[in-house]
Scaffold this active site. Structure first.
Site, mmCIF file in Angstrom:
data_model
loop_
_atom_site.group_PDB
_atom_site.id
_atom_site.type_symbol
_atom_site.label_atom_id
_atom_site.label_comp_id
_atom_site.label_asym_id
_atom_site.label_seq_id
_atom_site.Cartn_x
_atom_site.Cartn_y
_atom_site.Cartn_z
ATOM 1 N N TYR A 286 -1.512 0.411 10.679
ATOM 2 C CA TYR A 286 -1.793 -0.279 9.414
ATOM 3 C C TYR A 286 -0.585 -0.150 8.473
ATOM 4 C CZ TYR A 286 -3.679 -0.799 4.663
ATOM 5 O OH TYR A 286 -3.886 -1.169 3.346
ATOM 6 N N SER B 30 0.813 -1.220 0.000
ATOM 7 C CA SER B 30 0.000 0.000 0.000
ATOM 8 C C SER B 30 0.846 1.269 0.000
ATOM 9 C CB SER B 30 -0.870 -0.008 1.260
ATOM 10 O OG SER B 30 -1.393 1.271 1.505
ATOM 11 N N GLU C 201 0.164 3.652 1.683
ATOM 12 C CA GLU C 201 0.181 4.080 3.094
ATOM 13 C C GLU C 201 1.582 3.831 3.705
ATOM 14 O OE1 GLU C 201 -2.321 5.659 4.603
ATOM 15 O OE2 GLU C 201 -1.741 5.519 6.702
HETATM 16 P P1 NAP Z 1 -11.500 -4.570 1.870
HETATM 17 O O1 NAP Z 1 -12.652 -4.215 0.993
HETATM 18 O O2 NAP Z 1 -11.478 -4.045 3.270
HETATM 19 O O3 NAP Z 1 -11.386 -6.164 1.907
HETATM 20 C C1 NAP Z 1 -10.573 -6.829 2.834
HETATM 21 C C2 NAP Z 1 -10.813 -8.313 2.752
HETATM 22 O O4 NAP Z 1 -9.985 -8.984 3.708
HETATM 23 C C3 NAP Z 1 -12.246 -8.739 3.049
HETATM 24 O O5 NAP Z 1 -12.629 -9.747 2.131
HETATM 25 C C4 NAP Z 1 -12.123 -9.319 4.453
HETATM 26 O O6 NAP Z 1 -13.101 -10.285 4.752
HETATM 27 C C5 NAP Z 1 -10.769 -9.976 4.372
HETATM 28 N N1 NAP Z 1 -10.182 -10.310 5.681
HETATM 29 C C6 NAP Z 1 -9.995 -9.491 6.724
HETATM 30 N N2 NAP Z 1 -9.468 -10.164 7.749
HETATM 31 C C7 NAP Z 1 -9.320 -11.461 7.356
HETATM 32 C C8 NAP Z 1 -8.855 -12.660 7.972
HETATM 33 N N3 NAP Z 1 -8.404 -12.666 9.218
HETATM 34 N N4 NAP Z 1 -8.847 -13.805 7.262
HETATM 35 C C9 NAP Z 1 -9.301 -13.813 5.994
HETATM 36 N N5 NAP Z 1 -9.754 -12.720 5.346
HETATM 37 C C10 NAP Z 1 -9.781 -11.560 6.029
HETATM 38 O O7 NAP Z 1 -10.122 -4.112 1.200
HETATM 39 P P2 NAP Z 1 -9.798 -3.758 -0.340
HETATM 40 O O8 NAP Z 1 -9.988 -2.295 -0.536
HETATM 41 O O9 NAP Z 1 -10.451 -4.732 -1.223
HETATM 42 O O10 NAP Z 1 -8.219 -3.980 -0.346
HETATM 43 C C11 NAP Z 1 -7.657 -5.259 -0.655
HETATM 44 C C12 NAP Z 1 -6.228 -5.292 -0.137
HETATM 45 O O11 NAP Z 1 -5.464 -4.247 -0.731
HETATM 46 C C13 NAP Z 1 -6.091 -5.116 1.369
HETATM 47 O O12 NAP Z 1 -4.995 -5.887 1.795
HETATM 48 C C14 NAP Z 1 -5.748 -3.631 1.510
HETATM 49 O O13 NAP Z 1 -5.058 -3.399 2.715
HETATM 50 C C15 NAP Z 1 -4.892 -3.433 0.280
HETATM 51 N N6 NAP Z 1 -4.859 -2.087 -0.279
HETATM 52 C C16 NAP Z 1 -6.025 -1.453 -0.585
HETATM 53 C C17 NAP Z 1 -5.979 -0.191 -1.185
HETATM 54 C C18 NAP Z 1 -7.238 0.541 -1.545
HETATM 55 O O14 NAP Z 1 -7.165 1.749 -1.779
HETATM 56 N N7 NAP Z 1 -8.374 -0.135 -1.658
HETATM 57 C C19 NAP Z 1 -4.738 0.403 -1.463
HETATM 58 C C20 NAP Z 1 -3.583 -0.307 -1.166
HETATM 59 C C21 NAP Z 1 -3.648 -1.562 -0.588
HETATM 60 P P3 NAP Z 1 -14.534 -9.913 5.436
HETATM 61 O O15 NAP Z 1 -15.463 -9.662 4.275
HETATM 62 O O16 NAP Z 1 -14.840 -11.144 6.200
HETATM 63 O O17 NAP Z 1 -14.331 -8.699 6.287
HETATM 64 O O1 G4F Z 2 -10.490 6.910 2.517
HETATM 65 P P1 G4F Z 2 -9.512 6.841 3.624
HETATM 66 O O2 G4F Z 2 -10.001 6.286 4.917
HETATM 67 O O3 G4F Z 2 -8.251 6.076 3.059
HETATM 68 P P2 G4F Z 2 -6.721 5.964 3.526
HETATM 69 O O4 G4F Z 2 -6.552 6.251 4.955
HETATM 70 O O5 G4F Z 2 -5.915 6.782 2.572
HETATM 71 O O6 G4F Z 2 -6.439 4.414 3.306
HETATM 72 C C1 G4F Z 2 -6.869 3.734 2.132
HETATM 73 O O7 G4F Z 2 -5.858 3.809 1.161
HETATM 74 C C2 G4F Z 2 -4.645 3.119 1.499
HETATM 75 C C3 G4F Z 2 -3.679 3.350 0.335
HETATM 76 O O8 G4F Z 2 -2.951 4.525 0.548
HETATM 77 C C4 G4F Z 2 -4.959 1.670 1.712
HETATM 78 F F1 G4F Z 2 -3.820 0.982 1.947
HETATM 79 C C5 G4F Z 2 -5.934 1.528 2.858
HETATM 80 O O9 G4F Z 2 -6.264 0.140 3.024
HETATM 81 C C6 G4F Z 2 -7.201 2.291 2.504
HETATM 82 O O10 G4F Z 2 -7.822 1.650 1.417
HETATM 83 O O11 G4F Z 2 -8.958 8.334 3.949
HETATM 84 C C7 G4F Z 2 -8.399 9.160 2.951
HETATM 85 C C8 G4F Z 2 -8.158 10.550 3.520
HETATM 86 C C9 G4F Z 2 -7.372 10.575 4.846
HETATM 87 O O12 G4F Z 2 -6.373 11.555 4.767
HETATM 88 C C10 G4F Z 2 -8.394 10.973 5.892
HETATM 89 O O13 G4F Z 2 -7.881 11.705 6.995
HETATM 90 O O14 G4F Z 2 -9.412 11.158 3.810
HETATM 91 C C11 G4F Z 2 -9.316 11.843 5.041
HETATM 92 N N1 G4F Z 2 -10.644 11.985 5.625
HETATM 93 C C12 G4F Z 2 -11.262 13.188 5.914
HETATM 94 N N2 G4F Z 2 -12.462 12.954 6.483
HETATM 95 C C13 G4F Z 2 -11.471 10.995 6.003
HETATM 96 C C14 G4F Z 2 -12.607 11.594 6.523
HETATM 97 N N3 G4F Z 2 -11.324 9.651 5.908
HETATM 98 C C15 G4F Z 2 -12.358 8.883 6.362
HETATM 99 N N4 G4F Z 2 -12.255 7.538 6.262
HETATM 100 N N5 G4F Z 2 -13.494 9.429 6.915
HETATM 101 C C16 G4F Z 2 -13.673 10.791 7.035
HETATM 102 O O15 G4F Z 2 -14.685 11.264 7.534
#
Ligand code: NAP
Ligand code: G4F
Length: 320
Positions: free
Chosen positions: A149, A125, A127
């Protein structure tokens, strides 16, 4: 060559659902790993449920992962399962480390034990860049995580590199910047905003409470990003890649685009609520995906504005 098999952890999540669709469209047999729950949470994969093999296992349980890999005998494993919501990682730092960090080692150990030839993708990520050392961020930018995280993801990233170097395994990390879609979880800021804009438009809600409007993110479309994951596992040599759009926007700009889509002035509805501020913030993320463009031939297709408009439109449709 016969039909390929893939195992996806986190198949019930946003990315898992798009990746499963992509793999099925390419003719893969797809196994999806889900953790046991008293109620099923399969909304995102309901439409393909009869096409995937769902199995229970848990990232916290080593033997369950070994058993599953033994049964599936996959060619490729995509490790998308994680505790992925940054604010929760301050509330549950140990659990986050166990799912999001040590969980990666459990999957790698299972592969090493069952069949070292299985290709592995780790969901790293942006992050991890946290308090960024350089802009834009590339594969060589040093990490400075700002949340439990982010710290857990740095561990997952380096253990993937380490297994590649120690055991000659095909293990890759995709360093993905924020990617969103109409299937994004409701607590993430894009979906929270598009859902609220739609609700306010329809008279179902009156205000939207947010935290830091100045934070900047490089937001792309999840459907584009899962294609990059697949490409990473089709190369001759395993490697790590930044996946991003190269454009960054403030949270305020996100709010403007969403409310413009429904013809409302955001200033009349948005309130700042300190409860959504974080103990440590990531102020700016913007990625340089030149390496992915050159080596994988991957490029994002959906722009930020198109993405937010797509999400607002889907939320309006769902709520109407
Ligand atoms: P998400 O919607 O939160 O999905 C997370 C998945 O992980 C869900 O299917 C969840 O299952 C499963 N999970 C959580 N704990 C588990 C456990 N103990 N054993 C088995 N499965 C488990 O996340 P996403 O946005 O699809 O992201 C996918 C991956 O990419 C994650 O690793 C995230 O950290 C990473 N990532 C995401 C972003 C982004 O912007 N979306 C960016 C960079 C990296 P349940 O349905 O049971 O909760
Ligand atoms: O949407 P966010 O919660 O995503 P964040 O923290 O960037 O993390 C996501 O992206 C990561 C990749 O860089 C992933 F690895 C991670 O799993 C996840 O998918 O927040 C984005 C931004 C932050 O700066 C936060 O402070 O939005 C700002 N924000 C402002 N108001 C808020 C809010 N975020 C959330 N969730 N809720 C608010 O009300």
């Amino acid at each position: 060559m016969g039909k390929k098999t893939a195992l996806v952890t986190g198949i019930t999540g946003q990315d898992g659902s798009y990746l499963a669709e992509l793999l099925l469209s390419k003719g893969y047999k797809v196994y999806g790993m889900v953790r046991r729950s008293s109620t099923e949470k399969f909304e995102r994969i309901e439409h393909i449920r009869d096409q995937v093999e769902i199995r229970q296992a848990d990232l916290l349980d080593q033997l369950s992962i070994i058993d599953l890999i033994e049964e599936a005998q996959p060619d490729e494993v995509y490790n998308l399962g994680a505790q992925s919501f940054v604010p929760t990682s301050w509330v549950q730092p140990v659990l986050t480390a166990e799912f999001t960090g040590i969980g990666v080692t459990k999957v790698l150990e299972a592969i090493r034990l069952v069949n070292k030839k299985i290709k592995f993708y780790q969901a790293s990520s942006s992050e991890m860049f946290g308090r960024v050392i350089e802009t834009p961020q590339t594969e060589t930018t040093p990490f400075y995580p700002r949340s439990p995280y982010g710290v857990a993801k740095v561990y997952g990233h380096y253990i993937t590199v380490n297994y590649r170097e120690s055991y000659d395994m095909y293990a890759c990390s995709g360093i993905l910047f924020n990617h969103e879609s109409p299937r994004r979880g409701m607590e993430f800021v894009t979906r929270k905003v598009t859902d609220a804009a739609a609700r306010i438009k329809l008279g179902l809600s009156k205000e939207l409470r947010l935290g830091n409007l100045d934070a900047k993110r490089d937001w792309g479309f999840a459907g584009d990003y899962v294609e990059a994951m697949w490409h990473m596992l089709q190369q001759k040599e395993p490697d790590d890649f930044v996946i991003a759009t190269g454009r960054t926007h403030t949270v305020q700009r996100l709010v403007e685009v969403a409310f413009e889509r429904v013809g409302l002035n955001w200033k009349e509805y948005v309130q700042i609520d300190k409860k959504f501020l974080r103990p440590a913030e990531v102020d700016l993320l913007v990625g340089d995906c030149s390496k992915a463009k050159n080596q994988l031939g991957w490029e994002p297709k959906v722009s930020f504005e198109e993405l937010i408009q797509m999400m607002v439109d889907e939320d309006l449709k769902r709520l109407s």
